[in-house]
Structures are given as C-alpha cells and as structure tokens.
Design a protein around this motif. Structure first.
Motif, mmCIF file in Angstrom:
data_model
loop_
_atom_site.group_PDB
_atom_site.id
_atom_site.type_symbol
_atom_site.label_atom_id
_atom_site.label_comp_id
_atom_site.label_asym_id
_atom_site.label_seq_id
_atom_site.Cartn_x
_atom_site.Cartn_y
_atom_site.Cartn_z
ATOM 1 N N LYS A 1 132.099 7.572 129.024
ATOM 2 C CA LYS A 1 133.341 7.335 128.303
ATOM 3 C C LYS A 1 134.454 8.264 128.776
ATOM 4 O O LYS A 1 135.626 7.873 128.837
ATOM 5 C CB LYS A 1 133.118 7.532 126.789
ATOM 6 N N TYR B 1 128.399 0.036 134.734
ATOM 7 C CA TYR B 1 128.031 -0.587 133.465
ATOM 8 C C TYR B 1 126.544 -0.883 133.427
ATOM 9 O O TYR B 1 125.873 -0.678 132.398
ATOM 10 C CB TYR B 1 128.835 -1.870 133.249
ATOM 11 N N LEU C 1 129.293 -0.081 123.232
ATOM 12 C CA LEU C 1 129.583 -0.450 124.618
ATOM 13 C C LEU C 1 129.753 -1.950 124.757
ATOM 14 O O LEU C 1 130.692 -2.439 125.406
ATOM 15 C CB LEU C 1 128.466 0.059 125.525
#
Length: 796
Positions: free
Chosen positions: A87, A101, A120
């Motif tokens: 983040k 990802y 997420l």
C-alpha cells in the motif's frame, strides 16, 4: 539523513532491514519503501515537480514491478508488513501491475488474511476505485499457482464478500457465474452469502433467479440455501413455490434442517393444511420442532374452525416432548367458545390446569362471552364469581361481561357494586362499562338512573358514542320521555356527535305517539333536506309514524316517493304498511308495496304474504290470492299452517270446498301440522257445503249423513294430533248438529264445553238457540236466551 544502499540479495537486505528496523519504522513507511527500493546511485533523483498548486509525484527510479515482487516474496511470512509495504509503494506513486497484485493476493490468501484481502479486492473491483488488473485474470492466475484448495476457496469467499460491498445483487451473481466458468467451485458458504445478500437487497424473483443460476452452474447448495430461498418465497406469500423447491431439494439429497421455519412460513401464508401435514410427518420422523411452529399451526386451524386437526397437533406436540403452554390451549378454548361449544371449552380448561398452566383473564373472557351468547346469563354470574374468588387477575373486559349479565338479570345494584369493585382494583371504567349500565337501567325502565349514569360518564370526560346515545334515546322513547329525547339531541350536537337516523326516528315516533304529526313531519323534512347517513332508517321511522297515527295513505305516498328515489324503507316498515293497507281494504296498494319489495330483491316474510293473501281472500279474488301463494313458495318462503288456513277459509267462503280439501291434504303431506283454527275452518266449510247441497236438491238424509261423516273424520284427525277443540270449534260443531237436526248431540257438545272448562261465547248460545227455535222447542230456547243475556249483561 540515513543513506541506505540496496543490498545485493534479498537475504542481505532482510538482515539490514532487521538491524535498522527501530530507526526506520520511526519515520513514515513511504520513506522506508523508497529507501528499501533506492539504488546507491539514486542521489541524483529529482524531487517532485510542482505545476501550479498541484504536486506531481514522480515514481522513484528504483521502484519496479520485479523489485516489488522480490520484496513481497521476502515478506511472505509477514503478511501485514507485506500488505503495508504494498500500500505504501502505491501511496508514493507506484502503479502496481498484474505481477505485484498477483504476489500480494498470493501472500494474503495463503496466510488467510481476510480483512486485508477483502480490502484489496474492493480496490480492484470498485467502480469508483483506482482500479487494477482484471479480477478474473488475477483469480485465474491464482487458481493455477495455488496448491492449497482451502486457500483458493478462502480467496473466492473474500472476493464474493468484496463484490457485495461494491456492486449490486445482479453483478455479484454474474461474478459468481464467471468464477464457475473458470473452473472454480464456490463453497456452500459463498453461495449462501450471495443468496442472503440478494434476499436483503432485491426481491423474491431475484433470489429465485440466483438460486436457479447456481443450480444450473452445479454450485454447492445445502440446507441453509434452501432455508434462505424458501424464507424469501414465504415473505412474498409464494408458498406453493416454496413447497415445490423444498420437494426438489429433498429429491436431490439435501436434508433440510429448518423444519420449524418452514412450518412457520406455511402458516404465515395461510397454508395450514400443508403445515399440518408437515408436522405429522416430522412427528413420525422424530424431527425436533420449535413450540412456536406448533402454536402457529394450531392458531391457523382454529381460525378455520378445523378444531379436530388443531387438537391432533396438540397431541403431536406432547408426543414430541414439547411442554404444553397457554397458547395452544387458548386457541382451542377461544374457537370452541366462538361456536358455542362450552363443554369442549371447559374440557380444555381442565386439561390445561392439569398440566399446571394457569388460566388467564383472556380465557375467562372467552368462557363468559360464550355463556352470554348462549343466553346463560345466570351462569355468567356464577362463573365470574368463581374465577374472581380464585384469585385470577380479571381485566376490564371480563368485568364488563359480568356487569352486562347483572344488568340483563335486572340486578342493577350488583352491577353498580361490580363497577365500584373494578375501580377499587385500579381499573378505570370506560365508555363500554357506562353504556352497559345505561342499557340496564333502560331495560328496567329506571330512566332517571340511566340519565345519572350518563351524566357521570360526561363528568369523567368519557365521551359517549352513537351506541350510547341510541340506547338512551330508545329508552326515552319506550318510557314516553319525549322532551328528554330532544335534550339528548341538543347535547349530541354540543358534543360534536351527529345524531343517527335511529335517534331521529325515535324522536319522530315519539311526536307521532303524542299526536304531534305536523311537528314530526317538520323534523323529518328538516333532517332529510340536511342529509344524513342511513337515511332509509329515517324514512322507515316516518312511514311507521304515519301508520301509528292511522294515516296509511300518507305512509303509502311516502313509500312511493322513497322507492322512486331508488331507496326502500326497512322490512318492518314494509310489513306494517302492507298489514295496515290490507286492514283498510287498500289491497291494490298493499300488492304494489310487496311487488316493489321484490323488485328491490327484498323477499317479504310469510307474515306479509299472509296479510296480502288474506286480503284477496276477503275480496273473493282467489286466483290472485293463489298467485301470491305460489310466488311465496317459489321464492323459498316456507308456508305455515296460518297461510294454508287463510287460503282454505277463502276457498270455503267462495264455495270451492274441494280446493280447500286439496290444500289441507297438501299441508299434511308437507308435514305442516294443522292447528285448531285450520280444523275449525274445514268443519265450518263442511257445514256450508252441506247447506249448499240442500239448495242443489240433495236429499235431507243424505246431507245429514255426509255432514256427520266428514265432521267425524276431522274430529278423529284432531284427536290423533292431540288437538283439543276451542270455543270457536265447538260453536261450529254445535251449529252443524243443529242444522242437521241433531239437537241432542248439539246439547251434549254444549255441556262438554263446560266440563272442559270452556265458557261458551255469544255465538255459541246463538247457534244453539236458533237450533231449538227451528225445531219448535221454544222453552229450551228461552232458557238458553236467559243464560245468554246474563253473559252479555254489564253487571257480569
């Protein structure tokens, strides 16, 4: 400023990271992320440029997808740190791609970090978020690289939860279907979570569509899925579809566990038959059911008056080990009281007490109300006192029933004492209690006390209603208190109550009885012009007022006007109008009234038909009389002995004796028992027939024989029916014997009357005196004449 060069390998970097963790974590994590990823040659890195008032953040040269993925892999055992790092790199301007990802999803999935993973996924799938790689591609990559099935299932669950947070029901269902096409098999939890979400956010049709789609995609559905869908169907009152779904799920091997909710749902939709069948089946299978399901089924069956089935459920409930409660018994007692079966209601009360369940005031109210409807007023008082003395709490409703019973028994002192007792127990009387007392005093004719209770009611700031005023006005009318009726009308106006047609009708009737017909008319036309609800009652009152005053023609004209306006006076007014018109020999007008009643689909009663038929018989118009008789029978009115007697008498008066005998035989075949009047009519008709035959030239002996034979036949029939002749019947018999010249038999009948305690009237003496005179026995005739004179003497 701390200068931290990037280690050459992950292990060396991690060692440096552990050494400097205390220092580095004291600064923002963004700085740490930059420092970790910065190269030793990053000293010439340019700062962020400023364009106007906006800061354009430049991606540090050292950050790359490969380096971030490498760092994340080093942090696999620290998922929280890895996620924070992911983040933070994003916050300093790095745009994550498919590889980064995929790595962070892999880390969070295997470490079962639900909150982070859902967060997420929300960023990826949110329509308003910064976006990310295509979610299905990420999930497909995860499916190929994830070796642990439980971790993969965990990821799907998190994705579904995130989708429900960001999208509507249809989009969530579509996502679930896409996952299935990728080869995923969503868990039962995921399917049920989606079904719950759809049920809460959409209609029943969407829930069923989602269920069908899941079933077609061969998703995992279980008993919870069944409960969710059926609950939604029951909520939409689609019980038949819920039952069909239930059967389908059972057939494919799903073992339901929500039988209680299923029964409750059926009851909520009014499907008490099905609920009863399910309860019978689960009883055989020994499936546990909640008590509320049994109670709801019993309540529904009792409302439908299927009391045997409700009692069967009570037995099933006991067999299942459910402790009996007050609700089931209360439903049965209430229903049996409603149909007037007090014995069964008492039986259930005793059974209830045998299980240690206390009777409450509601059940007491059911029992007392039942006794009141059955007309057992004294028993109401007895049972009330028994329940009161037993210490059961009794509410205002129960007290009112008891007060009403005392009022109907005429025991107003006890009724008032009971009201005072109720007040001493903290129960405040309301309009119904005072109205009950007022009605009681009106029934006993104690109108002054009725007025006093009415004034108490007003002083207690309890506003009377129309029922109270109607009762009081009717009582005033019966007692002839005409001025009080008008005082009541004025009071109602002051209280903002609109007097009803009934009260105005009582006022009009009172004025007519006092001979003030013009004032009654004035009041009538004033109220009619002003307009009032249920105006038919007002018209009925005025028609009856005219009739009571002897003005049947005025009553008839008002009847016609009301009928032409499309209304009709009530049944009583119509019947009284027909009766009075017939009495005044206005037979055509009476016939018109009855015809108009029929046009309005109001069937007159037998009494009204009888009055009209009798009037036509009096005029000798037997064909019209018979037409009205046939009309009465054709409309379902059961003729009685009176109307048959009227017709037979009419035929005898018209000399149609055979028609009279046919009617008599018809009456007997219909099991309508003739009374003494009917036999008297035929006896008199036989006598007239004998006289008629004499005029036709029949021999005297032949006439005497026929008269004796027919009279004896009728007397034998009377004896078989246990019907004793009355004075009029004896008079006809004596007249017949005299005209047949059987004077000794006539005298025997005359003496028989005295032996039976009957007193001959003037007609009886007359026919016997005439008989003696025709035979020349003047002395006997004179003796009877003296007896007759004594009978008619004013001194007697």
């Amino acid at each position: 400023m701390l200068v931290w060069r990037r280690p050459k390998c992950a292990a060396e970097w991690f060692r440096h990271w552990m050494v400097f963790s205390r220092e580095t974590f004291s600064c923002p994590f963004s700085a740490l992320a930059t420092a970790v990823q910065s190269d030793s040659s990053s000293g010439d890195e340019k700062p962020d440029s400023v364009l106007g008032n906006k800061i354009i953040r430049r991606q540090p040269r050292g950050l790359s997808s490969d380096s971030i993925v490498q760092t994340l892999r080093c942090l696999r055992r620290k998922p929280a740190v890895a996620f924070a790092y992911f983040k933070d790199t994003e916050s300093i301007g790095f745009h994550h791609d498919f590889s980064t990802y995929s790595e962070i999803i892999h880390i969070l999935t295997h470490s079962l970090q639900g909150k982070m993973l859902i967060s997420l996924f929300c960023e990826i799938v949110s329509p308003t978020g910064s976006g990310g790689p295509e979610i299905l591609a990420l999930m497909n990559h995860l499916r190929r690289t994830c070796a642990a099935p439980h971790a993969l299932s965990f990821a799907i669950n998190c994705l579904i939860k995130a989708y429900t947070m960001c999208h509507d029901a249809q989009a969530t269902i579509d996502m679930l279907s896409h996952l299935c096409r990728l080869g995923y098999v969503p868990s039962a939890w995921a399917c049920n979570f989606v079904l719950k979400f759809v049920a809460q956010s959409s209609g029943t049709e969407m829930v069923v569509a989602a269920y069908d789609q899941m079933k077609c995609s061969q998703m995992t559905l279980d008993a919870d899925s069944l409960n969710i869908v059926t609950r939604s169907l029951f909520k939409a009152k689609k019980a038949d579809e819920a039952v069909q779904l239930w059967v389908e799920m059972v057939e494919i091997g799903v073992k339901p566990h929500g039988y209680s909710s299923f029964v409750i749902g059926l009851c909520g939709c009014g499907k008490y038959d099905l609920a009863y069948e399910v309860l019978q089946w689960v009883s055989q299978e020994r499936v546990p059911i909640e008590a509320v399901a049994y109670n709801m089924a019993m309540d529904g069956l009792c409302k439908e008056m299927r009391l045997e089935a409700a009692e069967k459920i009570l037995e099933l409930k006991a067999k299942q080990g459910c402790v009996p409660d007050v609700y089931g018994y209360s439903y049965l007692i209430r229903s049996y009281c409603k149909i007037g079966n007090i014995l069964k209601a008492v039986d259930h009360c005793e059974a209830m007490e045998s299980h240690g369940i206390k009777i409450n005031c509601h059940i007491v109210g059911y029992l007392l109300q039942c006794l009141r409807k059955l007309g057992k007023t004294f028993e109401v008082v007895v049972h009330f006192e028994k329940f009161r003395d037993s210490g059961i709490y009794l509410d205002k409703v129960v007290y009112n029933i008891a007060i009403d019973a005392y009022c109907k028994l005429g025991n107003m002192n006890e009724a008032v004492n009971l009201l005072n007792e109720m007040m001493s127990r903290g129960l405040v009387p309301d309009r119904i209690h005072y109205t009950c007392l007022i009605n009681g005093y009106c029934l006993t004719g104690e109108m002054q006390k009725a007025q006093q209770e009415f004034m108490k009611m007003l002083k207690a700031n309890i506003k009377p209603d129309i029922v109270t005023c109607n009762i009081l006005a009717t009582g005033f009318g019966r007692s002839g208190l005409f001025m009080e009726i008008f005082d009541l009308l004025n009071l109602m106006m002051a209280e903002g109550l609109q007097p009803t047609s009934l009260i105005y009708g009582v006022a009009i009737d009172s004025l007519c009885k006092r001979g003030k017909l013009s004032e009654a008319e004035k009041l009538f036309y004033t109220v009619e012009e002003k307009g009032i609800d249920n105006i038919e009652a007002l018209h009925s009152a005025m028609v009856c007022g005219y009739l009571n005053s002897g003005w049947s023609n005025y009553a008839y004209m008002l009847f016609l006007r009301v009928t032409q306006q499309g209304n009709l006076v009530d049944h009583f007014a119509c019947s009284k109008l027909i009766d009075d018109l017939c009495r005044d020999e206005n037979v055509k007008e009476a016939s018109d009234v009855l015809s108009m009643m029929l046009k309005k689909n109001v069937v007159p009663d037998v009494v009204s038909y009888t009055h009209l038929i009798s009037a036509y018989c009096q005029t000798g118009d037997m064909s019209t009389a018979l037409l009205w008789f046939d009309d009465m029978v054709g409309r379902g009115c059961s003729p009685d002995a009176t109307v048959y007697t009227v017709l037979m008498n009419g035929y005898c008066r018209a000399g149609q004796f055979q028609e009279a005998w046919k009617l008599f035989d018809q009456m007997v075949k219909l099991n309508i028992k003739p009374d003494v009047v009917a036999y008297t009519v035929l006896l008199n008709g036989t006598l007239k027939e004998t006289i008629q035959r004499g005029l036709q030239g029949f021999a005297k002996e032949r006439r005497r024989y026929l008269l004796r034979e027919k009279h004896q036949k009728l007397l034998s029939s009377m004896e078989g029916e246990d019907i004793e002749p009355d004075v009029q019947c004896y008079t006809v018999l004596i007249d017949g014997r005299c005209k047949a010249e059987f004077l000794e038999e006539a005298r025997v009948l005359f003496d028989e009357m005295f032996q039976k305690g009957l007193t001959p009237d003037v007609d009886t003496y007359r026919v016997l005196i005439d008989g003696y005179r025709r035979q020349g026995e003047i002395r006997k005739a004179e003796v009877l004449q003296k007896m007759k004179d004594k009978l008619t003497s004013p001194d007697v």
